[in-house]
Design an enzyme around this catalytic site. Structure first.
Site, PDB file in Angstrom:
ATOM      1  N   ARG A 269      39.733  37.643  30.506  1.00 15.08           N
ATOM      2  CA  ARG A 269      40.255  39.031  30.415  1.00 15.08           C
ATOM      3  C   ARG A 269      41.775  39.010  30.221  1.00 15.08           C
ATOM      4  O   ARG A 269      42.508  39.821  30.803  1.00 15.08           O
ATOM      5  CB  ARG A 269      39.921  39.861  31.659  1.00 15.08           C
ATOM      6  CG  ARG A 269      38.489  40.250  31.961  1.00 15.08           C
ATOM      7  CD  ARG A 269      37.789  40.971  30.843  1.00 15.08           C
ATOM      8  NE  ARG A 269      37.270  40.019  29.900  1.00 15.08           N
ATOM      9  CZ  ARG A 269      36.176  39.277  30.106  1.00 15.08           C
ATOM     10  NH1 ARG A 269      35.472  39.431  31.165  1.00 15.08           N
ATOM     11  NH2 ARG A 269      35.767  38.424  29.202  1.00 15.08           N
TER      12      ARG A 269
ATOM     13  N   SER B  25      35.021  47.668  34.664  1.00 19.06           N
ATOM     14  CA  SER B  25      35.363  46.958  35.903  1.00 19.06           C
ATOM     15  C   SER B  25      36.810  47.260  36.257  1.00 19.06           C
ATOM     16  O   SER B  25      37.697  47.086  35.426  1.00 19.06           O
ATOM     17  CB  SER B  25      35.223  45.448  35.696  1.00 19.06           C
ATOM     18  OG  SER B  25      33.916  45.154  35.284  1.00 19.06           O
TER      19      SER B  25
ATOM     20  N   GLU C 129      42.009  45.331  36.211  1.00 18.46           N
ATOM     21  CA  GLU C 129      41.736  44.978  34.812  1.00 18.46           C
ATOM     22  C   GLU C 129      42.290  46.031  33.846  1.00 18.46           C
ATOM     23  O   GLU C 129      42.933  45.674  32.859  1.00 18.46           O
ATOM     24  CB  GLU C 129      40.227  44.790  34.615  1.00 18.46           C
ATOM     25  CG  GLU C 129      39.875  44.312  33.226  1.00 18.46           C
ATOM     26  CD  GLU C 129      38.374  44.226  33.002  1.00 18.46           C
ATOM     27  OE1 GLU C 129      37.701  43.507  33.746  1.00 18.46           O
ATOM     28  OE2 GLU C 129      37.891  44.889  32.074  1.00 18.46           O
TER      29      GLU C 129
END
Ligand SMILES: Cc1cc2nc3c(=O)[nH]c(=O)nc-3n(C[C@H](O)[C@H](O)[C@H](O)COP(=O)(O)OP(=O)(O)OC[C@H]3O[C@@H](n4cnc5c(N)ncnc54)[C@H](O)[C@@H]3O)c2cc1C
Length: 374
Positions: free
Chosen positions: A173, A261, A366
């Site tokens: 990520r 998320s 995130e």
């Protein structure tokens, strides 16, 4: 809109975010570059906006210029030269997609074209141009595995620059593109298009997925680990799993009013993992084992589930009001209706602080936070 002003709540999947000073819709690459260049020359802050699915924007909005990417286009070039036999008895097809194309439409198209490589990334919201930014991934695939090139407008040099995957420095990520934002809403490189190298079966062979290794998907498909399945089956199984977790956008499902998320899964060294295990044993008893996720980090690194930490820390699915933990997945923080960004960030901070107090692990957000912080 408020009094003729655009509000970002209309452009984010959370349905949150206040007014903006200027809003430009860029439908061609020239318009996109010109708008970014003009804002930079005026010393204005810039937010390049895709599908707004990875953004948490302050209630006060954004002081600067928002440029909404609306570019379209897809170019396919068969490779198959002497040095390119592709993988699994297939040949590589290069697909270049404009930043403004909807990601999930692209995945659907690749499956219909018998092109494998991104089928497990079905159902991820947002636009193609944002996928390299945080190296989107799910169910055992991530775009870093198939990206051949990312063509960008470099705001520093004012030139169009094509970045190789190595230059993008993809990680979990993460990427150089995301890091280059350095706290700004949008970073140095504005993605213009992305080229993916996808696999097409040679001859009349069936179109199969890449090897399925992600345990939950292996189980759902009822296959052995690393089996390959028909592309459409892989895509449908992923969509079904995502729907069950509220990770597939659905206006009728308030659990999908999220940014996906909210925290990344912590990747720990062996030492850090042992420390968490010790803290968990003190709290829950010596027999208690901290589960870790199977992944490709390699070495001694252990990726552990942020959702598990959140639930163990007392934030059950459905916790909170008016912002709440999704009733389907503890990792998604939602605005089921009636929340504002302040409430969402307060919930996120509470979760982060509690997990830190109990396990000594710092959860990292995130989504990109615009005008706010935890
Ligand atoms: C329900 C749900 C499920 C999700 N599931 C996943 C998942 O499984 N895996 C995953 O990785 N992510 C997931 N996400 C997060 C999100 O969908 C992805 O990160 C997606 O790639 C964001 O795309 P976007 O177009 O919406 O970007 P935005 O949210 O509009 O922008 C995000 C950031 O990227 C920048 N950006 C966008 N476009 C460009 C461009 N052309 N050039 C430069 N910068 C740009 C923005 O400035 C911003 O900093 C999920 C989100 C939701 C709401």
């Amino acid at each position: 809109m408020i009094g003729g002003q655009v509000t970002l709540s209309a452009y984010t999947t959370l349905g949150l975010g206040g007014p903006v000073d200027r809003f430009i819709q860029a439908t061609s690459e020239d318009e996109l570059i010109d708008a970014v260049r003009a804002a930079d020359q005026a010393g204005d802050s810039v937010l390049v906006l895709g599908g707004g699915s990875n953004l948490v924007v302050a209630d006060a909005g954004f002081r600067g210029t928002v440029i909404h990417v609306g570019t379209r286009g897809l170019v396919v070039s068969e490779r198959g030269g002497a040095n390119d036999s592709g993988r699994h008895g297939s040949r590589t097809v290069a697909v270049t997609v404009a930043a403004g194309e909807t990601w999930d439409h692209l995945v659907e198209w690749t499956v219909s074209e018998k092109l494998s490589g991104v089928e497990c990334l079905a159902g991820i919201p947002g636009l193609a141009g944002a996928t390299p930014i945080q190296n989107v991934g799910a169910y055992g695939q991530e775009v870093a595995e198939t990206i051949l090139a990312v063509r960008t407008f470099d705001r520093l040099s004012g030139k169009v620059v094509t970045l190789s995957p190595a230059q993008c420095e993809f990680g979990y990520r993460a990427s150089m593109l995301k890091r280059a934002a350095a706290g700004e809403a949008t970073g140095r490189y504005v993605v213009l298009d992305v080229t993916f190298g996808l696999q097409r079966p040679s001859g009349s062979g069936p179109a199969l997925s890449t090897p399925i290794w992600y345990p939950e998907l292996v189980k759902t498909l009822g296959v052995a680990q690393n089996d390959r399945v028909p592309l459409d089956l892989a895509r449908e199984a992923v969509l079904e799993l995502r729907r069950g977790k509220g990770m597939l956008l659905d206006p009728a499902d308030p659990d999908t009013r999220s940014a996906g998320s909210f925290f990344t899964n912590p990747v720990l060294t062996a030492e850090q993992f042992a420390d968490v295990q010790r803290k968990a044993a003190e709290r829950y008893g010596a027999q208690f084992l901290v589960p870790h996720l199977q992944d490709e980090t390699g070495g001694d690194a252990r990726k552990i589930s942020a959702a598990w930490l959140i639930e163990q820390a007392g934030f059950a699915k459905g916790y909170g009001h008016p912002a709440r933990v999704s009733t389907k997945h503890a990792l998604a923080l939602t605005n089921p209706g009636g929340a504002d960004t302040a409430a969402l960030l307060a919930l996120a901070s509470q979760i982060r602080d509690t997990v830190r107090d109990i396990f000594g692990i710092e959860l990292v957000n995130e989504p990109v936070l615009v005008g706010g912080s935890l």
